[in-house]
Design a protein around this motif. Structure first.
Motif, PDB file in Angstrom:
ATOM      1  N   GLU A 161      12.580   1.965 -16.358  1.00 11.93           N
ATOM      2  CA  GLU A 161      11.579   1.204 -17.108  1.00 11.93           C
ATOM      3  C   GLU A 161      10.451   0.741 -16.199  1.00 11.93           C
ATOM      4  OE1 GLU A 161      12.698  -1.906 -19.738  1.00 11.93           O
ATOM      5  OE2 GLU A 161      14.081  -0.652 -20.886  1.00 11.93           O
ATOM      6  N   PHE A 162      10.791   0.261 -15.010  1.00 13.37           N
ATOM      7  CA  PHE A 162       9.742  -0.205 -14.099  1.00 13.37           C
ATOM      8  C   PHE A 162       8.911   0.950 -13.556  1.00 13.37           C
ATOM      9  CE2 PHE A 162      11.821  -4.424 -13.825  1.00 13.37           C
ATOM     10  CZ  PHE A 162      10.680  -5.176 -14.068  1.00 13.37           C
ATOM     11  N   ARG A 163       9.522   2.106 -13.367  1.00 15.15           N
ATOM     12  CA  ARG A 163       8.731   3.279 -12.939  1.00 15.15           C
ATOM     13  C   ARG A 163       7.654   3.576 -13.982  1.00 15.15           C
ATOM     14  NH1 ARG A 163      13.241   6.219 -10.073  1.00 15.15           N
ATOM     15  NH2 ARG A 163      12.595   6.068  -7.895  1.00 15.15           N
TER      16      ARG A 163
ATOM     17  N   LYS B  27       0.804  -1.218   0.000  1.00 17.85           N
ATOM     18  CA  LYS B  27       0.000   0.000   0.000  1.00 17.85           C
ATOM     19  C   LYS B  27       0.840   1.273   0.000  1.00 17.85           C
ATOM     20  CE  LYS B  27      -4.054  -1.758  -0.269  1.00 17.85           C
ATOM     21  NZ  LYS B  27      -4.817  -1.573  -1.501  1.00 17.85           N
ATOM     22  N   SER B  28       2.064   1.193   0.467  1.00 19.06           N
ATOM     23  CA  SER B  28       2.856   2.415   0.546  1.00 19.06           C
ATOM     24  C   SER B  28       4.002   2.464  -0.450  1.00 19.06           C
ATOM     25  CB  SER B  28       3.421   2.572   1.964  1.00 19.06           C
ATOM     26  OG  SER B  28       4.186   1.422   2.303  1.00 19.06           O
ATOM     27  N   CYS B  29       4.652   1.312  -0.706  1.00 22.18           N
ATOM     28  CA  CYS B  29       5.904   1.381  -1.448  1.00 22.18           C
ATOM     29  C   CYS B  29       6.256   0.033  -2.066  1.00 22.18           C
ATOM     30  CB  CYS B  29       7.006   1.816  -0.474  1.00 22.18           C
ATOM     31  SG  CYS B  29       8.660   1.782  -1.142  1.00 22.18           S
ATOM     32  N   LEU B  30       6.929   0.100  -3.195  1.00 25.64           N
ATOM     33  CA  LEU B  30       7.485  -1.100  -3.820  1.00 25.64           C
ATOM     34  C   LEU B  30       8.936  -0.781  -4.166  1.00 25.64           C
ATOM     35  CD1 LEU B  30       6.852  -3.974  -4.884  1.00 25.64           C
ATOM     36  CD2 LEU B  30       6.299  -2.932  -7.076  1.00 25.64           C
ATOM     37  N   VAL B  31       9.842  -1.612  -3.689  1.00 22.93           N
ATOM     38  CA  VAL B  31      11.263  -1.397  -3.932  1.00 22.93           C
ATOM     39  C   VAL B  31      11.708  -2.254  -5.116  1.00 22.93           C
ATOM     40  CG1 VAL B  31      13.593  -1.509  -2.967  1.00 22.93           C
ATOM     41  CG2 VAL B  31      11.657  -0.941  -1.486  1.00 22.93           C
TER      42      VAL B  31
ATOM     43  N   THR C 202       4.502   4.031  -4.539  1.00 20.36           N
ATOM     44  CA  THR C 202       5.734   4.810  -4.540  1.00 20.36           C
ATOM     45  C   THR C 202       6.861   3.846  -4.875  1.00 20.36           C
ATOM     46  OG1 THR C 202       4.863   6.252  -2.827  1.00 20.36           O
ATOM     47  CG2 THR C 202       7.242   6.313  -3.198  1.00 20.36           C
ATOM     48  N   ILE C 203       7.616   4.165  -5.921  1.00 22.07           N
ATOM     49  CA  ILE C 203       8.660   3.257  -6.402  1.00 22.07           C
ATOM     50  C   ILE C 203      10.035   3.760  -5.975  1.00 22.07           C
ATOM     51  CG2 ILE C 203       9.660   2.131  -8.435  1.00 22.07           C
ATOM     52  CD1 ILE C 203       6.690   1.444  -7.888  1.00 22.07           C
ATOM     53  N   HIS C 204      10.821   2.877  -5.383  1.00 25.36           N
ATOM     54  CA  HIS C 204      12.195   3.207  -5.000  1.00 25.36           C
ATOM     55  C   HIS C 204      13.150   2.158  -5.565  1.00 25.36           C
ATOM     56  CE1 HIS C 204      10.934   6.305  -2.191  1.00 25.36           C
ATOM     57  NE2 HIS C 204      10.086   5.443  -1.640  1.00 25.36           N
TER      58      HIS C 204
END
Length: 200
Positions: free
Chosen positions: A24-26, A9-13, A35-37
């Motif tokens: 590319e994944f962003r 729910k908040s972030c995917l690393v 939120t992508i990091h």
């Protein structure tokens, strides 16, 4: 909703230090409320698997455990028929730079008439509790060119001509590459599962 999906729910690393891959994944994940990091700087995961999927699992689990957040890992590579599937899972380690990898491959293919090859991509999403949430594999058929063409992309993109297009990945715009690439095809398979996980 599965207990582990609350982490999504908040972030995917993204389990990679490769700027091109993270970019590319962003783009691929732009429609999802995530939120992508990239993975933490200095984190190194030993890729000891014998297949792309095994390596994707190793990376996703290691980065999820290190960050306490869900992690998406992609292990991808180029397999050349003439080289009995090499460089395969060793694609990133074929030489120390993109230019070196391309030069080595072209040298090894110099007198070869059969230039068939394919790119493979395995994508895995893991939770911080050592659980595999999703995994898929995609493939793109093509040919190894005689010399690099195009200035876009990264890795082996300038010498991989996608079957029936007449274009290397490095000659394609990002939208076309996303549609045809091994990573794009794997992501198309991942998308319904990710949508379901997020209950969108």
């Amino acid at each position: 909703m599965h207990e582990q999906t609350k982490y999504l729910k908040s972030c995917l690393v993204i389990a990679s230090g490769n700027v091109g891959k993270i970019y590319e994944f962003r783009r691929l994940l732009a429609d999802f409320p995530l939120t992508i990091h990239g993975q933490p700087e200095g984190l190194h995961v030993e890729e000891t698997g014998n297949t792309f999927l095994e390596n994707a699992r190793l990376k996703a689990l290691a980065v999820a455990n290190a960050t306490g957040k869900c992690s998406l890992a992609d292990d991808s590579g180029l397999s050349v028929d003439h080289l009995a599937g090499a460089p395969g899972v060793h694609s990133a380690r074929y030489a120390s730079t993109d230019e070196g990898r391309i030069s080595r491959l072209l040298r090894e293919m110099e007198t070869c008439k059969n230039r068939s090859a394919h790119f493979s991509s395995a994508i895995c999403i893991a939770s911080p509790n050592n659980e595999i949430l999703l995994e898929v594999e995609g493939r793109c058929e093509g040919l190894i060119t005689n010399k690099p063409r195009g200035s876009k992309g990264f890795g082996y993109d300038p010498i991989f001509e996608v079957l029936d297009t007449g274009l290397t990945f490095a000659e394609m715009g990002i939208e076309k590459k996303q549609l045809l690439s091994h990573r794009g095809r794997a992501f198309a398979l991942l998308k319904p599962g990710l949508t379901n996980l997020l209950q969108l």
